[in-house]
Write a protein that holds these residues in place. Structure first.
Motif, short mmCIF file in Angstrom:
data_model
loop_
_atom_site.label_atom_id
_atom_site.label_comp_id
_atom_site.label_asym_id
_atom_site.label_seq_id
_atom_site.Cartn_x
_atom_site.Cartn_y
_atom_site.Cartn_z
N SER A 29 0.72 -1.24 -0.21
CA SER A 29 -0.01 0.23 -0.17
C SER A 29 0.85 1.27 0.04
N ARG A 30 0.57 2.16 -0.87
CA ARG A 30 1.31 3.31 -0.80
C ARG A 30 0.27 4.65 -1.19
N GLU A 31 -0.47 4.85 -0.10
CA GLU A 31 -1.26 5.95 -0.17
C GLU A 31 -0.33 7.47 -0.40
N ALA A 32 -0.94 8.20 -1.24
CA ALA A 32 -0.04 9.34 -1.47
C ALA A 32 -0.84 10.52 -2.17
N VAL A 33 -0.43 11.84 -2.00
CA VAL A 33 -0.97 12.86 -2.86
C VAL A 33 -0.26 12.96 -4.34
N PHE A 34 -0.99 12.85 -5.31
CA PHE A 34 -0.43 12.93 -6.71
C PHE A 34 -0.74 14.21 -7.51
N THR A 35 0.29 14.81 -7.79
CA THR A 35 0.17 16.27 -8.00
C THR A 35 0.60 16.43 -9.69
N LEU A 36 -0.47 16.91 -10.51
CA LEU A 36 0.02 17.61 -11.75
C LEU A 36 -0.32 18.98 -12.00
N GLU A 37 0.86 19.52 -12.34
CA GLU A 37 0.95 20.95 -12.60
C GLU A 37 0.03 21.70 -11.12
N ASP A 38 -0.80 22.19 -11.38
CA ASP A 38 -1.57 22.82 -10.10
C ASP A 38 -2.64 22.06 -9.42
N ARG A 39 -2.86 20.79 -10.00
CA ARG A 39 -3.90 19.84 -9.26
C ARG A 39 -3.44 19.02 -8.50
N SER A 40 -3.93 18.67 -7.23
CA SER A 40 -3.60 17.45 -6.40
C SER A 40 -4.60 16.78 -6.09
N PHE A 41 -4.21 15.60 -6.07
CA PHE A 41 -5.33 14.42 -5.64
C PHE A 41 -4.81 13.39 -4.61
N ARG A 42 -5.65 13.10 -3.52
CA ARG A 42 -5.19 12.08 -2.58
C ARG A 42 -5.73 10.78 -3.14
N GLU A 43 -4.86 9.82 -3.28
CA GLU A 43 -5.09 8.61 -3.81
C GLU A 43 -4.89 7.61 -2.72
N GLU A 86 -7.64 3.40 -16.14
CA GLU A 86 -8.44 4.01 -17.27
C GLU A 86 -9.16 5.50 -16.73
N SER A 87 -9.97 5.16 -15.45
CA SER A 87 -10.74 6.19 -14.84
C SER A 87 -9.70 7.25 -14.06
N ILE A 88 -8.82 6.70 -13.68
CA ILE A 88 -7.79 7.78 -13.09
C ILE A 88 -7.03 8.46 -13.97
N ALA A 89 -6.71 7.76 -15.33
CA ALA A 89 -6.02 8.38 -16.10
C ALA A 89 -6.84 9.66 -16.81
N LYS A 90 -8.21 9.45 -16.94
CA LYS A 90 -9.17 10.50 -17.64
C LYS A 90 -9.29 11.53 -16.52
N LYS A 91 -9.39 11.18 -15.42
CA LYS A 91 -9.27 12.26 -14.14
C LYS A 91 -8.12 13.24 -14.12
N TYR A 92 -7.26 12.75 -14.48
CA TYR A 92 -5.76 13.50 -14.40
C TYR A 92 -5.60 14.33 -16.00
N PHE A 93 -5.83 13.23 -16.73
CA PHE A 93 -5.43 14.02 -18.34
C PHE A 93 -6.47 14.10 -19.22
N GLY A 94 -7.63 13.72 -19.00
CA GLY A 94 -8.86 13.75 -19.70
C GLY A 94 -8.51 13.16 -21.10
N GLU A 95 -8.76 13.81 -22.22
CA GLU A 95 -8.76 12.72 -23.39
C GLU A 95 -7.29 12.85 -24.00
N GLU A 96 -6.44 13.45 -23.23
CA GLU A 96 -4.97 13.25 -23.67
C GLU A 96 -4.30 12.28 -23.42
N ASP A 97 -3.31 11.87 -24.16
CA ASP A 97 -2.56 10.67 -23.97
C ASP A 97 -1.57 10.75 -22.85
N PRO A 98 -1.70 9.73 -21.79
CA PRO A 98 -0.96 10.15 -20.46
C PRO A 98 0.58 9.49 -20.57
#
Length: 808
Positions: free
Chosen positions: A100-114, A151-163
């Motif tokens: 288990s590796r619960e963490a905060v994932f940050t992309l530019e100015d957005r952060s998500f606790r996973e 797939e759902s996490i990728a869409k949450k972070y990157f939308g329709e962009e290729d991650p």
């Protein structure tokens, strides 16, 4: 011939709409109810069955013993076991390891606790048939500083962009590159991972020692075995290997590790270990639900048999005419079986329609995904049709033999004598019909008793003194990204929160009641004792305000000091820990010193046991270790009238002091109540389908009473002419059916007692089995039978006597 059978069936439907309608209605409701129950059962049994080669996939379970006493049972055991299996035992084809590796994932100015992030070896994609959407996760996870996303996490972070190739900043881990995307796991899996970080990443963060440390727990190990492997024999060889590999520690600590293999598809219903991915189901509940489904269908079939045999006399002349015209007994049996099949098919179609209309409601009731349906199961319709055929045979065979046995001459004269002789035939038919009514009501009583038991046990666990107070407590999930100024920031945050109107008190802790911390302490013993006396203990960090806020009673010694970092060398125990350590009393424990991870800690106080993990298990021996500013949880006790206004203010304070950390909160009492979700689901299902079962039984009773009144129309008319009252007519029928309910009660009570005792035995704290658990269901069923007979009798008794006694 088929056309003739269909024509006769249609004529019977038109000639006797009430009896046929009751048969169809009862069967339809019974089929629909059974399908709804089996939908729940099939879903619960479907966990992890979608994985390829699932029959050869196992999780390695670990039980730890001290002095041959079981201390802990782990789903996530020690780190090196998977590799040791793959390297030393030819039965093992592959292994994978997760952490288990619960963490905060940050992309530019957005952060998500996973919370569903795990480290994993790349072999997870070889062993488990995870659908790859893009990239090469198998190759990518072999390298450090990489991760794959669902797939759902990728869409949450990157939308329709290729991650692929993008970088995420992960708290306490570094910058990680996205090397793949996999399809979301179906909900019917014991796994819950949405992000997989490469295992080499965590090795670099910690140390290579974790790969060989047999006492470093918290790692999920899965293995792929060769077909037909004897897992018990393999476990014996593995345990012998571990004794040699870690002999120095095991001998000195008088410790034993017992490894075993859990089949992948059995985990959800049979495993309740430390560090499960998520709460699992209960095989016992699924078994009881299966029985309920069978009982309801059985009750519906019994209705058909009862009404059909009751109407045998009415169809006697039909049989006589057909036999006179040359029909053989075989042809008559086929006709009646065909009629039963047609009625069962009609009922099945209606039942399937009712199921389709109500399945989404039941899915919500049982917390099954709305997308799940029996329609999607390939083998459903063949099995369903087979059940319908079996139902037609069961419901049609006995009436067919009864009616085909009439002698044609007697039948045409209105004297219905079978080849067995009239008296024996009548007695056999009556006894069977009464026996089936008894079986119906016995089943209904059993279901009602089970419903009361589930609700009473659930209420007992919820209302029982838990040794703590959870009301009006908001819990904030602590920050994940912290720096060297964390303690100062947390102190200021708590001080500011306490100034918010309506806030009574705050506390910090590593866990809270209802949340199971994925850590424990091993080798704990009295200072100076032999290492072999070391044992496993649950472990929690807390500040001094924790005990006061949750109103946990201190029964000996003192609480921690309010001065920050003053009590770093003291510890508080619960009663279970005092007994586990072999100390005679809480008072005697105060002042003693214990060995914890090489440190000498003094026991400052002892608290009364409270049910941190619900009343479904005994309180664990627990060490409460002092830390004034725990990261994991901040508990805030508030006045109920101020909660709504205080929540935004608390959020503002949190975001000011801990920027970059997503704000998340929940209420302690609501979170704790989720521990009883299985019991709540069982109670809802039992109550709903008990009502349906009793309703179906009453439909049958209504039909039988109506038939009995129809056969006694002239008798009732004559009695009324001679002055009989409505109550007298009612008593004529009531005494017959009351005795059947009483007999059903005598049968149902011992069966209910056995079922209730079997269900309750796994609860360490449970209700006592009181007589009212059986008396009230019997009274309830008798009352419903009374009302059914009363309504039917009153309708008949209101008819004019002159109409009843006219010649036929």
């Amino acid at each position: 011939m088929l056309r003739n059978y269909l024509l006769i069936t249609w004529r019977n439907l038109k000639r006797n709409p009430m009896y046929m309608g009751l048969n169809i209605l009862g069967l339809s409701i019974g089929i629909a109810a059974s399908l709804l129950i089996w939908q729940y059962v099939i879903y619960e049994k479907s966990y992890d069955t979608f994985f390829e080669d699932r029959e050869n996939l196992y999780r390695v379970r670990l039980d730890r013993y001290n002095n041959e006493e079981l201390n802990s049972e782990w789903a996530a055991g020690c780190s090196p076991v998977g590799k040791a299996l793959a390297d030393n035992f030819p039965e093992v084809l592959n292994y994978t390891k997760m952490h288990s590796r619960e963490a905060v994932f940050t992309l530019e100015d957005r952060s998500f606790r996973e919370v569903n992030a795990y480290t994993s070896t790349a072999s997870i994609f070889d062993m488990f048939s995870l659908e790859i959407v893009s990239g090469d996760p198998r190759k990518g996870l072999e390298n450090p500083n990489t991760l794959v996303l669902s797939e759902s996490i990728a869409k949450k972070y990157f939308g329709e962009e290729d991650p692929l190739g993008k970088t995420l900043e992960v708290s306490n881990t570094g910058n990680l590159e996205v090397v793949g995307v996999f399809a979301d796991l179906p909900p019917n899996s014991h796994f819950n991972f949405e992000i997989l970080i490469s295992h080499p990443t965590i090795v670099n963060i910690f140390d290579e020692e974790m790969e060989t440390a047999w006492q470093w727990d918290g790692f999920y190990n899965y293995v792929q075995l060769r077909p037909q492997t004897d897992t018990e024999l393999l476990a014996e060889k593995l345990n012998a290997y571990v004794v040699k590999a870690d002999s120095a520690y095991l001998v000195s600590a008088n410790h034993r590790m017992d490894f075993s293999f859990q089949p992948l598809t059995s985990i959800h219903l049979t495993s309740q270990l430390l560090f499960e991915f998520k709460p699992n189901g209960d095989a016992k509940t699924v078994t009881f639900m299966t029985i309920v489904g069978i009982l309801i269908l059985l009750i519906a079939w019994i209705n058909y048999i009862n009404l059909s045999t009751a109407r045998a006399i009415d169809r006697g002349k039909e049989v006589g005419v057909r036999k006179t015209n040359g029909a053989s007994r075989k042809e008559l049996i086929v006709q009646f079986l065909f009629e039963a099949l047609i009625l069962n098919l009609i009922s099945a179609i209606i039942g399937l329609s009712l199921y389709q209309l109500t399945s989404s409601l039941i899915n919500q009731l049982t917390e099954i995904p709305l997308s799940f349906s029996l329609w999607s199961i390939p083998w459903f319709f063949p099995i369903f049709f087979f059940i319908i055929v079996i139902g037609a045979i069961l419901t049609g065979l006995y009436p067919a033999f009864i009616m085909s046995a009439f002698r044609p001459i007697d039948a045409l004269k209105g004297h219905f004598r079978s080849s067995l002789g009239r008296s024996k035939f009548s007695l056999t038919q009556t006894q069977l019909r009464k026996g089936l009514v008894v079986l119906q009501f016995s089943s209904s009583i059993l279901l009602i008793a089970a419903t009361f038991t589930v609700f009473r046990q659930m209420r007992f666990m919820e209302k029982q003194e838990a040794g703590m107070s959870l009301e009006q407590t908001l819990v904030v999930r602590g920050p994940v990204q912290v720096d060297s100024t964390y303690n100062q920031k947390m102190a200021s945050f708590l001080q500011n929160v306490e100034k918010i109107p309506g806030v009574i008190q705050t506390a910090t802790s590593s866990t809270i009641p209802g949340v199971i911390e994925k850590r424990n302490a091993g080798g704990v013993r009295l200072w100076g004792a032999d290492p072999s006396e070391g044992k496993q203990y649950d472990r929690q960090f807390m500040n001094p305000q924790y005990l006061d806020l949750y109103e946990v009673e201190l029964i000996a010694g003192e609480n921690f000091s309010q001065t920050p970092f003053q009590d770093t060398s003291v510890v508080i125990l619960n009663e279970a820990a005092v007994a586990h350590m072999g100390i005679a009393s809480p008072e005697e424990a105060v002042g003693k010193q214990i060995f914890v991870w090489g440190d000498r800690l003094t026991i400052k106080g002892v608290i009364k046991d409270y049910f941190h993990r619900s009343m479904k298990q005994h309180p664990l021996p627990t060490l409460f270790i002092y830390y004034p500013y725990c990261i994991a949880y901040q508990s805030i006790k508030m006045e109920s009238a101020s909660i709504a206004n205080a929540i935004p203010d608390i959020q503002n304070e949190f975001e000011n002091f801990f920027p970059g950390n997503p704000y998340a909160y929940f209420f302690a009492d609501e979170n704790y109540s989720q521990l009883y979700n299985t019991e709540k689901t069982s109670g809802r299902i039992f109550s709903l389908f008990s009502i349906l079962a009793v309703g179906i039984a009453c439909l049958g009773l209504f039909g039988l009473v109506s038939f009995a009144l129809g056969r006694r129309t002239k008798e009732i008319g004559i009695r009324k002419v001679l002055g009989a009252s409505h109550s007298h007519i009612f008593n004529l029928l009531l005494k017959d059916f009351t005795s059947l309910v009483i007999v059903a009660g005598f049968i149902a009570v011992p069966l209910s007692f056995w079922a209730i005792q079997s269900w309750l035995k796994d609860y360490p704290y449970r209700i006592s089995i009181q007589p009212d658990l059986f008396i009230f269901p019997i009274v309830m069923v008798m009352g419903l039978a009374f009302l059914t007979i009363l309504r039917t009798t009153l309708l008949s008794a209101q008819a004019k006597p002159v109409d009843a006694i006219r010649s036929e």
